[in-house]
Design a protein around this motif. Structure first.
Motif, PDB file in Angstrom:
ATOM      1  N   PHE A   4       0.848  -1.180   0.000  1.00  0.00           N
ATOM      2  CA  PHE A   4       0.000   0.000   0.000  1.00  0.00           C
ATOM      3  C   PHE A   4       0.883   1.229   0.000  1.00  0.00           C
ATOM      4  N   LEU A   6       0.762   5.733   0.724  1.00  0.00           N
ATOM      5  CA  LEU A   6       0.059   6.883   1.275  1.00  0.00           C
ATOM      6  C   LEU A   6      -0.084   7.914   0.167  1.00  0.00           C
ATOM      7  N   ASP A   8      -2.877  10.886  -1.901  1.00  0.00           N
ATOM      8  CA  ASP A   8      -3.997  11.809  -1.743  1.00  0.00           C
ATOM      9  C   ASP A   8      -5.263  11.128  -2.251  1.00  0.00           C
ATOM     10  N   PRO A   9      -6.347  11.084  -1.447  1.00  0.00           N
ATOM     11  CA  PRO A   9      -7.569  10.422  -1.916  1.00  0.00           C
ATOM     12  C   PRO A   9      -8.130  11.019  -3.194  1.00  0.00           C
ATOM     13  N   SER A  14      -5.575   6.863  -7.036  1.00  0.00           N
ATOM     14  CA  SER A  14      -5.871   6.386  -5.690  1.00  0.00           C
ATOM     15  C   SER A  14      -6.598   5.048  -5.711  1.00  0.00           C
ATOM     16  N   HIS A  19      -5.870   2.556   0.837  1.00  0.00           N
ATOM     17  CA  HIS A  19      -5.857   3.743   1.687  1.00  0.00           C
ATOM     18  C   HIS A  19      -5.788   3.328   3.158  1.00  0.00           C
ATOM     19  N   LYS A  21      -6.598   4.539   6.785  1.00  0.00           N
ATOM     20  CA  LYS A  21      -7.422   5.513   7.486  1.00  0.00           C
ATOM     21  C   LYS A  21      -6.951   5.637   8.927  1.00  0.00           C
ATOM     22  N   SER A  87     -12.264   1.984  -4.043  1.00  0.00           N
ATOM     23  CA  SER A  87     -10.890   1.767  -3.602  1.00  0.00           C
ATOM     24  C   SER A  87     -10.928   1.021  -2.270  1.00  0.00           C
ATOM     25  N   GLU A  89      -9.879   0.381   1.525  1.00  0.00           N
ATOM     26  CA  GLU A  89      -9.475   1.180   2.677  1.00  0.00           C
ATOM     27  C   GLU A  89      -9.286   0.255   3.874  1.00  0.00           C
TER      28      GLU A  89
END
Length: 237
Positions: A4, A6, A8-9, A14, A19, A21, A87, A89
């Protein structure tokens, strides 16, 4: 196990990433590394003099430091995975002790197993102590009930004989002039000593006072303060 990043959503790519959280995460954050940069000299002014006076030291320069995640750092993420806006998360789970860590899966399993064994033996120890305290309390309660039962049995055993001889004794015991001080009851100082306490064996009370002492919550001999199991009436031959 997935990789994964990091991002920007709002980024177009993306959807190709997982993602992470951080909102509401109660476990460890990312294992960042501190990076130190150049020193920035501090100009001498009244504030630096004040810091020296109050004992904070004399500042020479400011150290620029930064928390970063090294490139290529392997991180294990454990949590709840769900689809959000096409996506994937992952978020933290309150039931798991890890969220983001640099430990591997095997290291996490070994650490959680060690914690489980520790808490198991702590629970066993506390349970053993609790059972011991409960058993001790039950034993003391049983001993107290047993003493009261023996006192009642002794009272019933001698009650009939006391009633038969009470009239004759009262006539002689109520005359302290015919007895020496060493023969009078230590409690009422009126009647002759007729009752002996068991197990200490002291003959210091009349039958009525001995019964009252025997029926107390914690019967103790008035002379030696030893626990009394029951009283015995003593007859002159």
């Amino acid at each position: 196990k997935v990789s994964f990043g990091l991002v920007d959503p709002a980024s177009e790519k993306s959807g190709e990433m997982v993602h992470v959280k951080f909102d509401g995460a109660v476990h460890q954050s990312l294992p960042l590394t501190t990076v130190y940069h150049k020193l920035i000299p501090v100009e001498q002014n009244s504030y630096t003099l004040f810091q020296t006076i109050v004992g904070n030291g004399y500042p020479i320069a400011l150290l620029d430091e930064e928390k970063i995640l090294p490139i290529g750092k392997e991180i294990t993420a454990i949590g709840l995975c769900r689809l959000k806006n096409r996506s994937v998360e992952i978020s933290s789970c309150p039931e798991l002790p890890y969220f983001l860590s640099d430990l591997t899966k095997g290291e996490m399993e070994a650490e959680m197993s060690s914690r489980a064994r520790f808490f198991f033996w702590v629970t066993v120890a506390l349970g053993t102590v609790s059972v011991g305290l409960l058993g001790h309390a039950i034993y003391r309660l049983w001993e107290r009930v047993k003493r009261h039962r023996e006192a009642r049995e002794a009272q019933e055993r001698f009650h009939e004989a006391d009633n038969e001889d009470d009239a004759g004794e009262n006539g002689s015991d109520d005359e302290p002039g015919e007895m020496g001080d060493g023969q009078l009851c230590v409690i009422c100082l009126r009647k002759r000593r007729r009752a002996a306490f068991v197990p200490c064996g002291h003959l210091v009370c009349c039958c009525n006072c001995a019964k009252r002492v025997e029926l107390m919550d914690e019967p103790l001999c008035p002379v030696c303060r030893q626990d009394i199991q029951y009283m015995l009436r003593v007859y002159d031959s």
